[in-house]
Design a protein around this motif. Structure first.
Motif, PDB file in Angstrom:
ATOM      1  N   THR A 285       0.819  -1.204   0.000  1.00  0.00           N
ATOM      2  CA  THR A 285       0.000   0.000   0.000  1.00  0.00           C
ATOM      3  C   THR A 285       0.857   1.261   0.000  1.00  0.00           C
ATOM      4  O   THR A 285       0.413   2.313  -0.486  1.00  0.00           O
ATOM      5  CB  THR A 285      -0.939  -0.005   1.217  1.00  0.00           C
ATOM      6  N   VAL A 286       2.055   1.176   0.542  1.00  0.00           N
ATOM      7  CA  VAL A 286       2.945   2.343   0.539  1.00  0.00           C
ATOM      8  C   VAL A 286       3.248   2.770  -0.894  1.00  0.00           C
ATOM      9  O   VAL A 286       3.374   3.972  -1.181  1.00  0.00           O
ATOM     10  CB  VAL A 286       4.238   2.018   1.312  1.00  0.00           C
ATOM     11  N   LEU A 287       3.368   1.805  -1.798  1.00  0.00           N
ATOM     12  CA  LEU A 287       3.619   2.144  -3.200  1.00  0.00           C
ATOM     13  C   LEU A 287       2.448   2.941  -3.779  1.00  0.00           C
ATOM     14  O   LEU A 287       2.650   3.864  -4.574  1.00  0.00           O
ATOM     15  CB  LEU A 287       3.857   0.875  -4.008  1.00  0.00           C
ATOM     16  N   THR A 288       1.234   2.609  -3.384  1.00  0.00           N
ATOM     17  CA  THR A 288       0.073   3.383  -3.823  1.00  0.00           C
ATOM     18  C   THR A 288       0.171   4.816  -3.346  1.00  0.00           C
ATOM     19  O   THR A 288      -0.142   5.764  -4.093  1.00  0.00           O
ATOM     20  CB  THR A 288      -1.218   2.730  -3.293  1.00  0.00           C
ATOM     21  N   ALA A 289       0.605   5.017  -2.118  1.00  0.00           N
ATOM     22  CA  ALA A 289       0.765   6.375  -1.596  1.00  0.00           C
ATOM     23  C   ALA A 289       1.818   7.150  -2.384  1.00  0.00           C
ATOM     24  O   ALA A 289       1.655   8.347  -2.655  1.00  0.00           O
ATOM     25  CB  ALA A 289       1.134   6.320  -0.116  1.00  0.00           C
ATOM     26  N   LEU A 290       2.919   6.489  -2.761  1.00  0.00           N
ATOM     27  CA  LEU A 290       3.956   7.158  -3.547  1.00  0.00           C
ATOM     28  C   LEU A 290       3.436   7.541  -4.929  1.00  0.00           C
ATOM     29  O   LEU A 290       3.748   8.628  -5.445  1.00  0.00           O
ATOM     30  CB  LEU A 290       5.176   6.243  -3.670  1.00  0.00           C
ATOM     31  N   VAL A 291       2.650   6.667  -5.540  1.00  0.00           N
ATOM     32  CA  VAL A 291       2.098   6.965  -6.852  1.00  0.00           C
ATOM     33  C   VAL A 291       1.098   8.118  -6.770  1.00  0.00           C
ATOM     34  O   VAL A 291       1.061   8.994  -7.635  1.00  0.00           O
ATOM     35  CB  VAL A 291       1.438   5.696  -7.441  1.00  0.00           C
ATOM     36  N   LEU A 292       0.285   8.134  -5.722  1.00  0.00           N
ATOM     37  CA  LEU A 292      -0.602   9.272  -5.519  1.00  0.00           C
ATOM     38  C   LEU A 292       0.201  10.558  -5.323  1.00  0.00           C
ATOM     39  O   LEU A 292      -0.229  11.635  -5.747  1.00  0.00           O
ATOM     40  CB  LEU A 292      -1.510   9.024  -4.314  1.00  0.00           C
ATOM     41  N   GLY A 293       1.354  10.446  -4.684  1.00  0.00           N
ATOM     42  CA  GLY A 293       2.220  11.616  -4.547  1.00  0.00           C
ATOM     43  C   GLY A 293       2.745  12.103  -5.885  1.00  0.00           C
ATOM     44  O   GLY A 293       2.844  13.317  -6.121  1.00  0.00           O
ATOM     45  N   LEU A 294       3.098  11.162  -6.776  1.00  0.00           N
ATOM     46  CA  LEU A 294       3.531  11.556  -8.117  1.00  0.00           C
ATOM     47  C   LEU A 294       2.406  12.266  -8.859  1.00  0.00           C
ATOM     48  O   LEU A 294       2.629  13.295  -9.524  1.00  0.00           O
ATOM     49  CB  LEU A 294       3.984  10.319  -8.897  1.00  0.00           C
TER      50      LEU A 294
END
Length: 478
Positions: free
Chosen positions: A444-453
């Motif tokens: 799920t952390v990867l989802t947060a990073l993608v939302l940050g992008l």
């Protein structure tokens, strides 16, 4: 004596200067470094000893916390520099960005306080705050220019290639997660308890690689486009072997958006190539023919389905709707769905899902969410949380599409349009995927990073400042 009076000895001062130059030359002094470290730590296998199949805190979670603290200290340092009269870079945390990130924060706090047990809802509040506010906001601050955005995109593609390669080996050697009695499901290092992890990472990498291949940076080396398109094509196989229907359905509109940016001719050619490759792999070589056919067919089947998970998913969706009607305004509180599930679910709901393979012994995993992010937020946080969160995501998507359209109208095929195409397609992918999945697991952390992008592309002034193509040439290659 002179060395003491003048500070450090000349040799030490020269060493520090050389070290500082080397650090700056390698880019290790840039705020994007903690973001890249967080992406890399996602490859670490999760601890399966804790409740729910993994310990509550993973290395990627810890790294994301360091990222948030790093960016917070950067804000304080910039503020101190401003008081001293120094020159500051253009602020990334604009009033619009503060509103988009602040509205969900206020909604999460209100629904947590209004829940029947605020103490039990507090961990859910912290998790929502981490994934949808703090980490995306930190990525927004950490990406100072297009080079940083391309570094993040390159790190995600590399993660996808590594995880996809491991997944293909698992499917070929029978060492993956269990699927219909055979350990052939590709899950990468995320394990059988997070079967969506590898599928999500591979889908992200496929979308980014396709965006880079279709809209390459100006001045990029000639090998970049074929390598990017080749990487996207290579990631199709592990995505198929993940047997993740939600990832498949989300990847289609994201890729169609990228193809539409290149025109109808490119779209038709690409679809023809994908169809031909599918016929060769599945029809000619028989790559997982039975499993893939059954998995695709189960998407629309509800009754008498060979795949029990489809019936369970629709049952959970109905239960989430009933739970929301119990408290329409603020819901039952974050993390409150499992407690109210059995009261509102139909009798045909399974007691749990089977998990085995990839180093994990057979076990029953409880169904702790409705496998639909929108219904999860609606049931746990009511209309307050749903309107705030969906409003923020909708604002991101609208701003991203508008900025991408502006870049096309200016003829800015160079500059940051490649980053914009990838970020916008990822936002579309996530919006569709949340119809069939939700947050949970180490990935799920990867989802947060993608939302940050996506937040950076939609709201950061740097996305417009670096619209000149001269810089873009060798960033991703470097």
């Amino acid at each position: 004596m002179s060395a003491v009076a003048g500070g450090a000895p000349p040799a030490i001062r020269d060493g520090r200067t050389a070290l500082g130059r080397a650090v700056r030359r390698c880019g290790l002094d840039r705020p994007v470094v903690p973001v890249l470290v967080t992406v890399g730590l996602l490859c670490a296998p999760p601890d399966s000893a804790g409740p729910g199949g993994h310990s509550g805190v993973t290395p990627a979670d810890l790294s994301s916390g360091v990222l948030v603290v790093w960016c917070a200290l950067g804000l304080l340092r910039d503020r101190a520099r401003q008081r001293a009269g120094g020159r500051l870079p253009r602020r990334a945390l604009t009033p619009r960005a503060a509103l988009v990130l602040g509205a969900p924060t206020a909604a999460f706090a209100v629904t947590t306080v209004a829940s029947a047990d605020p103490a039990a809802s507090l961990p859910g509040f912290v998790r929502y705050l981490q994934l949808f506010v703090l980490v995306p906001g930190a990525v927004l601050l950490a990406l100072r220019d297009a080079r940083d955005a391309r570094l993040l995109c390159g790190a995600v593609v590399l993660l996808a290639l590594v995880e996809g390669g491991i997944g293909v080996v698992q499917a070929a050697t029978g060492t993956g997660a269990s699927y219909q009695g055979e350990e052939v499901r590709a899950v990468g290092t995320f394990g059988a308890l997070d079967v969506m992890g590898m599928a999500t990472a591979v889908a992200y990498g496929l979308v980014i690689a396709l965006a880079c291949g279709l809209v390459p940076p100006a001045g990029a080396p000639r090998w970049l486009r074929p390598c990017a398109l080749g990487s996207a094509a290579a990631l199709v196989l592990p995505l198929a072997l993940s047997y993740s229907r939600g990832a498949w359905l989300a990847t289609v509109p994201a890729c169609l958006l990228l193809l539409a940016l290149r025109g109808i001719r490119t779209t038709v050619c690409a679809l023809a190539a994908v169809t031909a490759a599918g016929v060769v792999l599945v029809g000619g070589f028989g790559v997982a023919t039975h499993e893939l056919g059954q998995r695709v067919g189960s998407i629309t089947e509800v009754s008498a389905s060979p795949d029990r998970s489809v019936t369970d998913r629709y049952t959970l969706w109905s239960a989430a709707t009933d739970i929301w009607q119990q408290a329409p305004a603020t819901g039952v509180g974050p993390k409150g769905f499992p407690e109210h599930r059995d009261t509102h679910a139909a009798l045909e709901l399974s007691s749990g899902s089977d998990a085995a393979g990839a180093g994990v012994p057979f076990q029953r995993e409880p169904l702790l969410s409705p496998h639909n992010m929108y219904l999860l937020v609606l049931s746990e946080q009511g209309l307050v949380g749903t309107v705030a969160l969906l409003g923020a995501w909708g604002a991101l998507l609208v701003c991203a599409l508008r900025r991408l359209a502006d870049a096309r109208s200016r003829g800015a095929a160079c500059g940051v349009r490649d980053c914009g195409a990838a970020a916008t397609a990822l936002l579309v992918w996530q919006a569709v995927d949340f119809l069939y999945g939700d947050i949970g697991g180490p990935s799920t952390v990867l989802t947060a990073l993608v939302l940050g992008l996506g937040t950076w592309w939609a709201l950061s002034p740097a996305a417009e400042e670096h619209a000149e193509g001269r810089q873009a040439g060798g960033d991703l290659a470097a």
